[in-house]
Design a protein around this motif. Structure first.
Motif, PDB file in Angstrom:
ATOM      1  N   SER A 149       0.822  -1.200   0.000  1.00 33.09           N
ATOM      2  CA  SER A 149       0.000   0.000   0.000  1.00 33.09           C
ATOM      3  C   SER A 149       0.864   1.262   0.000  1.00 33.09           C
ATOM      4  O   SER A 149       0.593   2.220  -0.734  1.00 33.09           O
ATOM      5  N   LEU A 150       1.910   1.262   0.819  1.00 31.29           N
ATOM      6  CA  LEU A 150       2.801   2.419   0.866  1.00 31.29           C
ATOM      7  C   LEU A 150       3.491   2.629  -0.475  1.00 31.29           C
ATOM      8  O   LEU A 150       3.597   3.755  -0.974  1.00 31.29           O
ATOM      9  N   ASN A 151       3.963   1.535  -1.059  1.00 30.52           N
ATOM     10  CA  ASN A 151       4.614   1.640  -2.373  1.00 30.52           C
ATOM     11  C   ASN A 151       3.649   2.160  -3.433  1.00 30.52           C
ATOM     12  O   ASN A 151       4.024   2.968  -4.290  1.00 30.52           O
ATOM     13  N   GLU A 152       2.405   1.686  -3.371  1.00 28.40           N
ATOM     14  CA  GLU A 152       1.421   2.084  -4.382  1.00 28.40           C
ATOM     15  C   GLU A 152       1.117   3.575  -4.306  1.00 28.40           C
ATOM     16  O   GLU A 152       1.082   4.271  -5.327  1.00 28.40           O
ATOM     17  N   VAL A 153       0.897   4.084  -3.094  1.00 26.85           N
ATOM     18  CA  VAL A 153       0.572   5.498  -2.944  1.00 26.85           C
ATOM     19  C   VAL A 153       1.778   6.380  -3.264  1.00 26.85           C
ATOM     20  O   VAL A 153       1.674   7.366  -4.003  1.00 26.85           O
ATOM     21  N   LEU A 154       2.949   6.004  -2.733  1.00 29.41           N
ATOM     22  CA  LEU A 154       4.125   6.861  -2.871  1.00 29.41           C
ATOM     23  C   LEU A 154       4.803   6.726  -4.233  1.00 29.41           C
ATOM     24  O   LEU A 154       5.719   7.494  -4.536  1.00 29.41           O
ATOM     25  N   SER A 207      10.393   9.743  -3.223  1.00 36.00           N
ATOM     26  CA  SER A 207      10.025   9.263  -1.890  1.00 36.00           C
ATOM     27  C   SER A 207      10.924   8.110  -1.458  1.00 36.00           C
ATOM     28  O   SER A 207      11.422   7.352  -2.290  1.00 36.00           O
ATOM     29  N   VAL A 208      11.103   7.999  -0.156  1.00 35.80           N
ATOM     30  CA  VAL A 208      11.856   6.882   0.428  1.00 35.80           C
ATOM     31  C   VAL A 208      10.970   6.255   1.490  1.00 35.80           C
ATOM     32  O   VAL A 208      10.462   6.955   2.378  1.00 35.80           O
ATOM     33  N   VAL A 209      10.749   4.959   1.419  1.00 35.60           N
ATOM     34  CA  VAL A 209       9.896   4.272   2.383  1.00 35.60           C
ATOM     35  C   VAL A 209      10.627   3.053   2.913  1.00 35.60           C
ATOM     36  O   VAL A 209      11.432   2.437   2.201  1.00 35.60           O
ATOM     37  N   ALA A 210      10.400   2.717   4.181  1.00 35.64           N
ATOM     38  CA  ALA A 210      11.126   1.600   4.797  1.00 35.64           C
ATOM     39  C   ALA A 210      10.293   0.962   5.899  1.00 35.64           C
ATOM     40  O   ALA A 210       9.346   1.567   6.424  1.00 35.64           O
ATOM     41  N   ARG A 211      10.662  -0.255   6.232  1.00 41.83           N
ATOM     42  CA  ARG A 211      10.128  -0.901   7.432  1.00 41.83           C
ATOM     43  C   ARG A 211      11.202  -0.788   8.505  1.00 41.83           C
ATOM     44  O   ARG A 211      12.311  -1.297   8.343  1.00 41.83           O
ATOM     45  N   LEU A 212      10.866  -0.121   9.605  1.00 39.01           N
ATOM     46  CA  LEU A 212      11.848   0.082  10.667  1.00 39.01           C
ATOM     47  C   LEU A 212      11.982  -1.151  11.548  1.00 39.01           C
ATOM     48  O   LEU A 212      13.004  -1.351  12.197  1.00 39.01           O
ATOM     49  N   GLY A 213      10.944  -1.979  11.566  1.00 39.86           N
ATOM     50  CA  GLY A 213      10.950  -3.174  12.395  1.00 39.86           C
ATOM     51  C   GLY A 213       9.560  -3.411  12.959  1.00 39.86           C
ATOM     52  O   GLY A 213       8.791  -2.463  13.143  1.00 39.86           O
ATOM     53  N   ARG A 252      -4.203  15.632   2.312  1.00 41.47           N
ATOM     54  CA  ARG A 252      -4.777  14.677   1.357  1.00 41.47           C
ATOM     55  C   ARG A 252      -3.885  13.434   1.234  1.00 41.47           C
ATOM     56  O   ARG A 252      -4.377  12.315   1.122  1.00 41.47           O
ATOM     57  N   LEU A 253      -2.561  13.662   1.234  1.00 37.62           N
ATOM     58  CA  LEU A 253      -1.627  12.542   1.191  1.00 37.62           C
ATOM     59  C   LEU A 253      -1.794  11.649   2.420  1.00 37.62           C
ATOM     60  O   LEU A 253      -1.852  10.417   2.300  1.00 37.62           O
ATOM     61  N   LEU A 254      -1.904  12.256   3.594  1.00 39.77           N
ATOM     62  CA  LEU A 254      -2.054  11.473   4.824  1.00 39.77           C
ATOM     63  C   LEU A 254      -3.367  10.712   4.838  1.00 39.77           C
ATOM     64  O   LEU A 254      -3.425   9.562   5.277  1.00 39.77           O
ATOM     65  N   ASN A 255      -4.433  11.360   4.347  1.00 34.20           N
ATOM     66  CA  ASN A 255      -5.724  10.656   4.239  1.00 34.20           C
ATOM     67  C   ASN A 255      -5.606   9.439   3.330  1.00 34.20           C
ATOM     68  O   ASN A 255      -6.111   8.355   3.643  1.00 34.20           O
ATOM     69  N   GLY A 256      -4.950   9.631   2.187  1.00 29.21           N
ATOM     70  CA  GLY A 256      -4.807   8.533   1.235  1.00 29.21           C
ATOM     71  C   GLY A 256      -3.986   7.395   1.793  1.00 29.21           C
ATOM     72  O   GLY A 256      -4.342   6.215   1.635  1.00 29.21           O
ATOM     73  N   LEU A 257      -2.888   7.722   2.458  1.00 32.99           N
ATOM     74  CA  LEU A 257      -2.050   6.681   3.051  1.00 32.99           C
ATOM     75  C   LEU A 257      -2.809   5.914   4.128  1.00 32.99           C
ATOM     76  O   LEU A 257      -2.766   4.681   4.170  1.00 32.99           O
ATOM     77  N   HIS A 258      -3.517   6.641   4.987  1.00 30.21           N
ATOM     78  CA  HIS A 258      -4.258   5.961   6.051  1.00 30.21           C
ATOM     79  C   HIS A 258      -5.339   5.050   5.477  1.00 30.21           C
ATOM     80  O   HIS A 258      -5.524   3.914   5.932  1.00 30.21           O
ATOM     81  N   SER A 259      -6.037   5.536   4.465  1.00 32.10           N
ATOM     82  CA  SER A 259      -7.091   4.721   3.857  1.00 32.10           C
ATOM     83  C   SER A 259      -6.539   3.455   3.223  1.00 32.10           C
ATOM     84  O   SER A 259      -7.123   2.373   3.352  1.00 32.10           O
TER      85      SER A 259
END
Length: 212
Positions: free
Chosen positions: A91-96, A102-108, A126-133
């Motif tokens: 989901s994160l990859n799809e939105v971002l 953008s840089v996205v990671a799993r911290l643990g 709007r970005l935060l709404n989309g990510l949360h959804s």
């Protein structure tokens, strides 16, 4: 001339061998920098890339923590939790993917982070709404539709007294816990003050369709 041709011909297999070795080494290094479950970069790789990204201009720094993750594991098993991690990463990859740079990671565990370039600050909600959804949307697991909630904390680097990844992550962490205390959703840090609750989304829960 024939000696040069012979030497080049002999060097061909050697060069090809080195090319394959270099490719294999690069792939091993790349794999070591990625979390095997989610396929996302690890914390160390994220910090390197994110630090360079912040030096290039304004960004929003995000921390995402899944809510009810333990309940999901306890109810449906750890394999379901693993699927939730994979679904969150997707989901994160799809939105971002629409936010170049953008840089996205799993911290643990069930915690994720991202830095996203900001062109129009007013568009961040709007970005935060989309990510949360997207993160809280149902995902399929063994014929069931499951979901988890999520708390997102965000910090705009333009609001910081000094642009620093550690400071931005600290502000985002405060915002994330403010969102969690409010039942999930997202919260935008003020940057110059502790936390301003911008808006809270609805909290998801770990459940199968039709569960009580």
């Amino acid at each position: 001339m024939s000696e040069i041709v012979t030497a080049l011909a002999g060097a061909g297999p050697l060069a090809a061998g080195w090319a394959l070795h270099s490719m294999w080494t690069w792939r091993r290094l790349d794999a070591s920098r990625r979390d095997p479950l989610s396929g996302l970069p690890t914390r160390a790789a994220f910090e390197r890339h994110a630090t360079r990204a912040l030096a290039r201009g304004p960004h929003v720094v995000l921390l995402i923590d899944l809510d009810d993750f333990k309940a999901l594991n306890d109810t449906f098993g750890h394999a379901a939790g693993d699927e939730a991690i994979r679904a969150t990463a997707a989901s994160l990859n799809e939105v971002l993917a629409y936010c170049k740079g953008s840089v996205v990671a799993r911290l643990g565990g069930d915690e994720f982070a991202a830095v996203v370039p900001v062109v129009i600050p007013a568009a961040v909600p709007r970005l935060l709404n989309g990510l949360h959804s997207m993160v809280t949307a149902p995902f399929a697991y063994q014929g069931q539709s499951l979901n988890v909630g999520a708390s997102l904390g965000a910090c705009l680097t333009r609001d910081l007294p000094v642009v620093s990844l550690s400071l931005a992550l600290g502000r985002a962490d405060e915002a994330m816990y403010a969102a969690k205390r409010n039942g999930g959703g997202w919260c935008l840090a003020d940057g110059s003050a502790p936390v301003r609750l911008a808006r809270s989304g609805r909290r998801g829960r770990a459940a199968g369709q039709g569960a009580a």
